[in-house]
Write a protein that holds these residues in place. Structure first.
Motif, PDB file in Angstrom:
ATOM      1  N   HIS A  41       0.429  -1.273  -0.152  1.00 55.21           N
ATOM      2  CA  HIS A  41      -0.419   0.041  -0.491  1.00 55.21           C
ATOM      3  C   HIS A  41       0.373   0.995   0.276  1.00 55.21           C
ATOM      4  O   HIS A  41       0.721   1.725  -0.716  1.00 55.21           O
ATOM      5  N   GLN A  42       1.132   1.678   0.850  1.00 56.25           N
ATOM      6  CA  GLN A  42       2.594   2.950   1.561  1.00 56.25           C
ATOM      7  C   GLN A  42       3.313   2.970  -0.248  1.00 56.25           C
ATOM      8  O   GLN A  42       3.742   4.334  -0.316  1.00 56.25           O
ATOM      9  N   ALA A  43       3.789   1.775   0.372  1.00 57.57           N
ATOM     10  CA  ALA A  43       5.286   2.209  -0.919  1.00 57.57           C
ATOM     11  C   ALA A  43       4.872   1.961  -1.966  1.00 57.57           C
ATOM     12  O   ALA A  43       5.834   3.253  -3.098  1.00 57.57           O
ATOM     13  N   ALA A  44       3.610   1.590  -2.544  1.00 58.34           N
ATOM     14  CA  ALA A  44       3.616   1.152  -3.941  1.00 58.34           C
ATOM     15  C   ALA A  44       2.773   3.343  -3.515  1.00 58.34           C
ATOM     16  O   ALA A  44       2.872   3.625  -5.357  1.00 58.34           O
ATOM     17  N   ALA A  45       2.200   4.025  -3.041  1.00 57.11           N
ATOM     18  CA  ALA A  45       1.825   4.846  -3.291  1.00 57.11           C
ATOM     19  C   ALA A  45       3.263   6.003  -3.339  1.00 57.11           C
ATOM     20  O   ALA A  45       2.953   6.873  -4.246  1.00 57.11           O
ATOM     21  N   PHE A  46       4.626   5.760  -3.061  1.00 57.95           N
ATOM     22  CA  PHE A  46       5.548   6.443  -2.812  1.00 57.95           C
ATOM     23  C   PHE A  46       6.037   6.239  -3.680  1.00 57.95           C
ATOM     24  O   PHE A  46       6.735   7.294  -4.914  1.00 57.95           O
ATOM     25  N   THR A  48       4.891   5.617  -7.302  1.00 55.98           N
ATOM     26  CA  THR A  48       3.772   6.814  -7.673  1.00 55.98           C
ATOM     27  C   THR A  48       3.939   7.825  -7.995  1.00 55.98           C
ATOM     28  O   THR A  48       4.394   8.566  -8.690  1.00 55.98           O
ATOM     29  N   LEU A  49       4.259   8.575  -6.435  1.00 53.33           N
ATOM     30  CA  LEU A  49       4.484   9.307  -6.446  1.00 53.33           C
ATOM     31  C   LEU A  49       5.931   9.795  -6.915  1.00 53.33           C
ATOM     32  O   LEU A  49       6.850  11.310  -7.074  1.00 53.33           O
ATOM     33  N   LEU A  50       6.902   8.918  -6.501  1.00 54.81           N
ATOM     34  CA  LEU A  50       8.513   9.624  -7.188  1.00 54.81           C
ATOM     35  C   LEU A  50       8.384   9.412  -8.326  1.00 54.81           C
ATOM     36  O   LEU A  50       9.410   9.946  -9.410  1.00 54.81           O
ATOM     37  N   ALA A  51       7.458   8.984  -9.243  1.00 55.32           N
ATOM     38  CA  ALA A  51       7.482   9.888 -10.551  1.00 55.32           C
ATOM     39  C   ALA A  51       7.512  11.370 -11.388  1.00 55.32           C
ATOM     40  O   ALA A  51       7.880  11.659 -12.008  1.00 55.32           O
ATOM     41  N   ARG A  52       7.204  11.839 -10.108  1.00 51.93           N
ATOM     42  CA  ARG A  52       6.939  13.197 -10.232  1.00 51.93           C
ATOM     43  C   ARG A  52       7.720  13.229  -9.408  1.00 51.93           C
ATOM     44  O   ARG A  52       8.215  15.618  -9.578  1.00 51.93           O
ATOM     45  N   ASP A  53       8.332  13.444  -8.328  1.00 43.01           N
ATOM     46  CA  ASP A  53       9.189  13.619  -7.187  1.00 43.01           C
ATOM     47  C   ASP A  53       9.971  12.894  -6.646  1.00 43.01           C
ATOM     48  O   ASP A  53       9.972  11.704  -5.664  1.00 43.01           O
ATOM     49  N   PRO A  54      11.752  13.050  -7.119  1.00 44.76           N
ATOM     50  CA  PRO A  54      12.270  11.452  -6.315  1.00 44.76           C
ATOM     51  C   PRO A  54      13.153  11.623  -4.688  1.00 44.76           C
ATOM     52  O   PRO A  54      14.196  11.262  -3.975  1.00 44.76           O
ATOM     53  N   ARG A  55      12.211  12.549  -4.100  1.00 46.88           N
ATOM     54  CA  ARG A  55      12.754  13.021  -2.862  1.00 46.88           C
ATOM     55  C   ARG A  55      12.026  12.590  -1.601  1.00 46.88           C
ATOM     56  O   ARG A  55      12.350  12.310  -0.429  1.00 46.88           O
ATOM     57  N   TRP A  56      11.295  11.068  -2.191  1.00 43.56           N
ATOM     58  CA  TRP A  56      10.367  10.421  -1.248  1.00 43.56           C
ATOM     59  C   TRP A  56      10.886   8.652  -1.058  1.00 43.56           C
ATOM     60  O   TRP A  56       9.995   8.276  -1.035  1.00 43.56           O
ATOM     61  N   GLY A  57      11.701   8.615  -1.788  1.00 43.21           N
ATOM     62  CA  GLY A  57      11.652   7.559  -1.538  1.00 43.21           C
ATOM     63  C   GLY A  57      11.648   6.207   0.276  1.00 43.21           C
ATOM     64  O   GLY A  57      11.848   7.363   0.879  1.00 43.21           O
ATOM     65  N   ILE A  58      12.626   5.507   0.313  1.00 43.43           N
ATOM     66  CA  ILE A  58      11.408   4.594   1.628  1.00 43.43           C
ATOM     67  C   ILE A  58      12.878   3.862   2.319  1.00 43.43           C
ATOM     68  O   ILE A  58      13.767   3.081   1.557  1.00 43.43           O
ATOM     69  N   ASP A 274      -1.723  12.534  -2.298  1.00 44.33           N
ATOM     70  CA  ASP A 274      -2.812  13.307  -3.657  1.00 44.33           C
ATOM     71  C   ASP A 274      -2.894  12.146  -4.921  1.00 44.33           C
ATOM     72  O   ASP A 274      -4.099  12.238  -5.884  1.00 44.33           O
ATOM     73  N   LEU A 275      -1.474  12.486  -5.544  1.00 47.32           N
ATOM     74  CA  LEU A 275      -1.394  12.689  -6.942  1.00 47.32           C
ATOM     75  C   LEU A 275      -1.872  10.753  -6.588  1.00 47.32           C
ATOM     76  O   LEU A 275      -1.358  10.512  -7.844  1.00 47.32           O
ATOM     77  N   ALA A 276      -1.018  10.428  -6.057  1.00 49.66           N
ATOM     78  CA  ALA A 276      -0.980   8.410  -5.679  1.00 49.66           C
ATOM     79  C   ALA A 276      -2.233   8.241  -5.329  1.00 49.66           C
ATOM     80  O   ALA A 276      -2.669   7.534  -4.662  1.00 49.66           O
ATOM     81  N   GLY A 277      -3.075   8.920  -5.159  1.00 56.68           N
ATOM     82  CA  GLY A 277      -5.055   8.926  -4.779  1.00 56.68           C
ATOM     83  C   GLY A 277      -5.249   8.852  -3.358  1.00 56.68           C
ATOM     84  O   GLY A 277      -6.272   8.578  -2.802  1.00 56.68           O
ATOM     85  N   ALA A 278      -4.236   8.839  -2.167  1.00 52.53           N
ATOM     86  CA  ALA A 278      -4.446   9.735  -1.393  1.00 52.53           C
ATOM     87  C   ALA A 278      -5.597  10.996  -0.116  1.00 52.53           C
ATOM     88  O   ALA A 278      -5.267  11.540  -1.756  1.00 52.53           O
ATOM     89  N   THR A 279      -5.899  11.105   0.335  1.00 50.73           N
ATOM     90  CA  THR A 279      -6.880  12.453   0.056  1.00 50.73           C
ATOM     91  C   THR A 279      -6.482  12.430   1.980  1.00 50.73           C
ATOM     92  O   THR A 279      -6.639  12.222   2.803  1.00 50.73           O
ATOM     93  N   PHE A 280      -6.336  13.985   1.713  1.00 50.56           N
ATOM     94  CA  PHE A 280      -5.855  14.450   3.234  1.00 50.56           C
ATOM     95  C   PHE A 280      -6.856  16.038   3.875  1.00 50.56           C
ATOM     96  O   PHE A 280      -8.291  15.798   3.030  1.00 50.56           O
TER      97      PHE A 280
END
Length: 471
Positions: A41-46, A48-58, A274-280
């Motif tokens: 779940h969360q790693a899959a969302a990140f 998706t985000l990494l395709a836009r912003d490379p600063r959020w690796g785990i 939110d780019l990966a479907g999360a809701t704030f």
């Protein structure tokens, strides 16, 4: 050949791969508990985000097990995610850079106190929070007691997740680094606030200045995460090998549906999840209550009743017409009245979606897996609903049935000499032959275990199940 950065190019085109250059990724997240649920779940969302912003690796941290590190590190952190539906799709996830273990405490501390780290997240399950029956930090917990004894001394290696948070945040303070967001992704009601209170309690006991700094500079948003994630088995490994042409030591599977609701309360920059479907949301609690009570409460009900009826998986249990009808009535008539729907969520439709997800035959979700840690799960999943119904004068007859089924599950394990997965296993199995003795455990039931109406309802439900009847 084994999945790795070197063999990734051999994956067939129909299998999705990381849509970014992994060599450019920075490790912005330190995650405790990189098990199946996080990676599904969360790693899959990140990812998706990494395709836009490379600063959020785990960077993953597995404190008590070497298994995930041994599986993923030789693969460069890569693994395959299978999305189970009428058609199964496969995706290679690249957001995890490495997995550290408790055997490398210096590396864990360095990751926590790294300038790139902006989020510390966790899926350590309810028991990883070391909370007492009142929801506050249990200072008598062996791991917390060990941390209190060792904290501040040379070479302190925390025994608990809470201890690691305190030590890591203290190291950030000492290095003059900014605060971070500590993001719980566990199925614990009000998880961010409870994690914040536990961290501050231990920090105050260790060093008051660090506690004040945490209060000023660190944020602990509440969050709710939902996606059914069956355990990995050899059948999945074989399916993934056939789809990718590569061996994957630890692939993951989940349903296609996901939900991640995060309180908009961050220290510094917020990852654009939110780019990966999360809701704030301003308030996660209504979403959390709907999920914990309706989905998770029904899941536990299916687990204990289904196992008692000889079923193995959720989908099989849902094929039992009487059991499926019981669970639907429980959700619509007994649980839903205790749930205040958040804006935009239709409870009737949500219940229908949950039931359809349970019936998804592509998902082999073991009831035995859901039955783990009942003493930690039931207070959040069912007992709060029971208390609300009692307070409102609503009947609790059906709500008592899954509780009685859990008591029978414990009694059968004690009788057959089978172990159970639960932090209170020893005491539960010792008390199990007398179900009333289990109800008297304040660590599980609090004052509810002495409520005459509740005890009577459980007694009637227990008698019916003993007679082979589903009330």
């Amino acid at each position: 050949m084994r999945l790795s950065p070197e063999t990734l190019q051999l994956v067939p085109a129909e299998v999705a791969r990381p849509a970014y250059d992994r060599t450019m990724v920075r490790q912005g997240v330190v995650h405790f508990g990189p098990g199946a649920f996080h990676r599904a779940h969360q790693a899959a969302a990140f990812d998706t985000l990494l395709a836009r912003d490379p600063r959020w690796g785990i960077t993953g941290v597995s404190l008590h097990s070497q298994g995930v590190a041994q599986a993923l590190n030789p693969q460069g952190g890569l693994y395959t995610l299978a999305l189970l539906d009428a058609q199964t799709d496969y995706r290679v996830i690249g957001s995890v850079g490495q997995v550290l273990t408790g055997a490398a405490p210096a590396a864990i501390l360095a990751a926590l106190a790294h300038a790139d780290t902006r989020v510390i997240s966790a899926t350590v399950t309810e028991k990883g929070y070391c909370l007492g029956g009142d929801g506050a930090l249990d200072f008598a917990h062996p791991a917390i007691a060990a941390d209190l004894a060792a904290a501040g001394g040379p070479g302190w290696v925390p025994a608990s997740f809470i201890g690691w948070l305190v030590q890591g945040l203290a190291a950030r303070r000492a290095a003059g680094l900014p605060g971070v967001t500590v993001l719980s992704c566990d199925n614990v009601t009000d998880n961010g606030r409870k994690l914040e209170a536990a961290t501050l309690a231990l920090a105050q006991a260790v060093d008051g200045e660090t506690a004040r700094w945490i209060g000023d500079h660190v944020r602990f948003p509440n969050a709710m995460v939902d996606s059914i994630t069956p355990a990995t088995d050899d059948a999945l490994r074989a399916q993934v090998a056939a789809a990718t042409g590569l061996e994957d030591a630890w692939p993951i599977q989940r349903e296609r549906f996901t939900q991640w609701v995060i309180e908009d309360r961050f220290a510094g920059e917020r990852p654009a999840l939110d780019l990966a479907g999360a809701t704030f949301a301003a308030d996660v609690r209504p979403f959390e209550a709907a999920k914990l009570r309706l989905l998770n409460g029904a899941h536990s009900t299916l687990a204990y009743l289904g196992l008692g009826l000889g079923h193995e998986t959720v989908a099989q249990a849902m094929q039992d017409a009487a059991l499926a009808t019981f669970v639907e009535r429980l959700m619509r008539e007994d649980i839903a009245p205790s749930v205040k729907a958040p804006p935009g969520l239709n409870l009737a439709g949500y219940i229908g979606d949950v039931l359809a997800r349970f019936a998804n035959s592509a998902i082999r979700h073991l009831l035995a897996q859901i039955a783990w840690d009942g003493s930690q799960k039931l207070p959040y999943r069912l007992l709060g609903t029971v208390q609300d119904a009692l307070d409102a004068g609503r009947p609790i007859d059906r709500l008592a049935v899954p509780i009685a089924a859990w008591l029978r599950f414990l009694a059968a394990a004690a009788r057959d000499g089978r172990p159970i997965t639960d932090p209170l296993a020893g005491e539960l199995l010792a008390r199990a032959p007398d179900w009333r003795a289990v109800l008297a455990m304040p660590a599980v039931f609090g004052a509810l275990g002495h409520d005459e109406d509740f005890v009577d309802a459980v007694a009637h439900a227990h008698a019916a199940l003993e007679e082979g009847r589903l009330p």
